[in-house]
Design an enzyme around this catalytic site. Structure first.
Site, PDB file in Angstrom:
ATOM      1  N   ARG A  63      24.154 -57.115  24.845  1.00  0.00           N
ATOM      2  CA  ARG A  63      25.509 -56.889  24.351  1.00  0.00           C
ATOM      3  C   ARG A  63      26.102 -55.698  25.074  1.00  0.00           C
ATOM      4  O   ARG A  63      25.440 -54.665  25.210  1.00  0.00           O
ATOM      5  CB  ARG A  63      25.476 -56.583  22.847  1.00  0.00           C
ATOM      6  N   ASP A 110      29.339 -52.850  25.353  1.00  0.00           N
ATOM      7  CA  ASP A 110      30.378 -52.225  24.530  1.00  0.00           C
ATOM      8  C   ASP A 110      31.761 -52.400  25.144  1.00  0.00           C
ATOM      9  O   ASP A 110      31.897 -52.784  26.304  1.00  0.00           O
ATOM     10  CB  ASP A 110      30.093 -50.720  24.399  1.00  0.00           C
ATOM     11  N   ARG A 152      25.098 -44.477  29.028  1.00  0.00           N
ATOM     12  CA  ARG A 152      26.231 -43.568  29.130  1.00  0.00           C
ATOM     13  C   ARG A 152      25.872 -42.163  28.666  1.00  0.00           C
ATOM     14  O   ARG A 152      26.405 -41.173  29.181  1.00  0.00           O
ATOM     15  CB  ARG A 152      27.413 -44.127  28.355  1.00  0.00           C
TER      16      ARG A 152
END
Lengths: 247, 247
Positions: free
Chosen positions: A55, A57, A200
């Site tokens: 998945r 973001d 990130r």
């Protein structure tokens, strides 16, 4: 009684995440899963749910995202990727179809995921949605040194969004590689699994190493603290790409 | 009476042409010239007109566009590119400032302009605004052969938009180079001057060569016909980049 044959479709996708609210279906919001499942429903005339390898973001891109779905129906068109691309908007493209054994599962069977993160040393107009412009000097040698503390299996809770629903925080980090050119710095990172925002937060922390705010060994301390507040900022999503899924 | 000193500013720009109505100022439309002159007026507090090396059409990009402007005012800020980038939208970036002798003129002094045109063999989501997807096979060897007929000085009227205001149609073609990878075909093209839509009509014609609609020697006939109707379609602007201006 004979069982109906089960077709298991594996699709490889590329998408520009800029104008999506991430992968996962959310009511009233444009998501990649929503668009893909809608295209499948148009073609197969039945609701289909897809399993995705990773998945992503809001704002994160993919070059080699993988999904699968199962149905008793053969493809209603001779070229499913082309038919889907005719329905999908231009920021998501089906690149490849493979027919798989019925037990294949895009997420469960994935051995590792590889992402890259692109930093730009200069402001760019061309491709500004595909790189994060960092205006200050970065010492890549220090970032390389610090990255070595993350290789191997660790509890990555310090590099994970606090609102995660992950049942555990273990990840086996296989590769962290930094490449530098005159204009860009590129991180390639591969692990068996990634926690929410993990790449990130690693990028944000490594930027703090590269600018001298953190010494490389402090990354080991951050990792061992298992506290999100010990790590640095979350780098923005538009520099991040899901590159490849390994099976 | 002493003459006021004259400052001659040379700027190098990058821009994403997707959301501009081309270079040249047009009332009520968003143009690169309009945005740049507006930023200069904010900083210098006087209206300034810029000379540009190569006007680009709606949707065409630039990596190394060059302009100059003259004024009696020294720069009001220590870092003019950075101050302009703070005012400009993110799809245009000032990359470099050079101070020039007062007689330098970005257009008149340019010896040649280099463009490239990017074709994609596959539909792409990432960077779809920066390449033209051509879905049929192309024979690059034939395109290379046909391109040789355009090298040297010729009347390029056949490869020029009919509504041009150019006083003459001569151009000295210095370089036409085709590079092919698994995913892309890239044309690099350099000439002392380019007529309106010239690169895009050349690309459209070469695509017709690459797909076998035209034999390479027919490009010589098209050139010699001096008729726009003899050449092929105008390739779309989003694959075209002004790469570099030579002085």
């Amino acid at each position: 009684m004979e069982e109906a044959p089960l077709f298991n479709y594996k699709l490889t996708l590329e998408y520009d995440g800029s104008k999506f609210y991430g992968w996962q279906v959310q009511p009233g919001l444009r998501t990649i899963q929503g668009e893909v499942e809608n295209a499948l429903q148009v073609l197969f005339r039945q609701p289909l749910r897809v399993n995705v390898a990773g998945r992503t973001d809001t704002g994160v891109h993919a070059i080699g995202q993988v999904l699968n779905f199962r149905t008793t129906l053969a493809s209603p068109v001779p070229d499913l990727p082309r038919a889907m691309n005719g329905i999908l908007a231009h920021d998501v493209v089906v690149k490849r179809l493979e027919m798989m054994p019925s037990d294949f599962h895009a997420r469960h069977d994935a051995k590792s995921r590889q992402y890259f993160y692109m930093l730009s040393k200069f402001p760019v107009a061309i491709g500004r949605h595909y790189a994060f412009f960092w205006k200050y000097p970065l010492e890549v040698a220090a970032m390389r040194e610090a990255s070595q503390y993350l290789i191997g299996e660790h509890d990555f809770r310090a590099f994970c969004d606090t609102n995660t629903e992950d049942p555990h925080y273990l990840s086996l980090m296989e590769l962290i590689e930094w490449e530098e050119s005159d204009e860009r710095i590129k991180l390639t990172i591969r692990a068996n699994r990634f926690l929410r925002s993990m790449v990130r937060i690693i990028v944000g922390t490594m930027i703090d190493v590269g600018r001298g705010q953190l010494a490389p060994p402090q990354v080991k301390e951050i990792l061992e603290s298992r506290k999100r507040t010990a790590a640095s900022f979350t780098a923005p999503p538009h520099g991040l790409f899901l590159e490849k899924v390994f099976y």
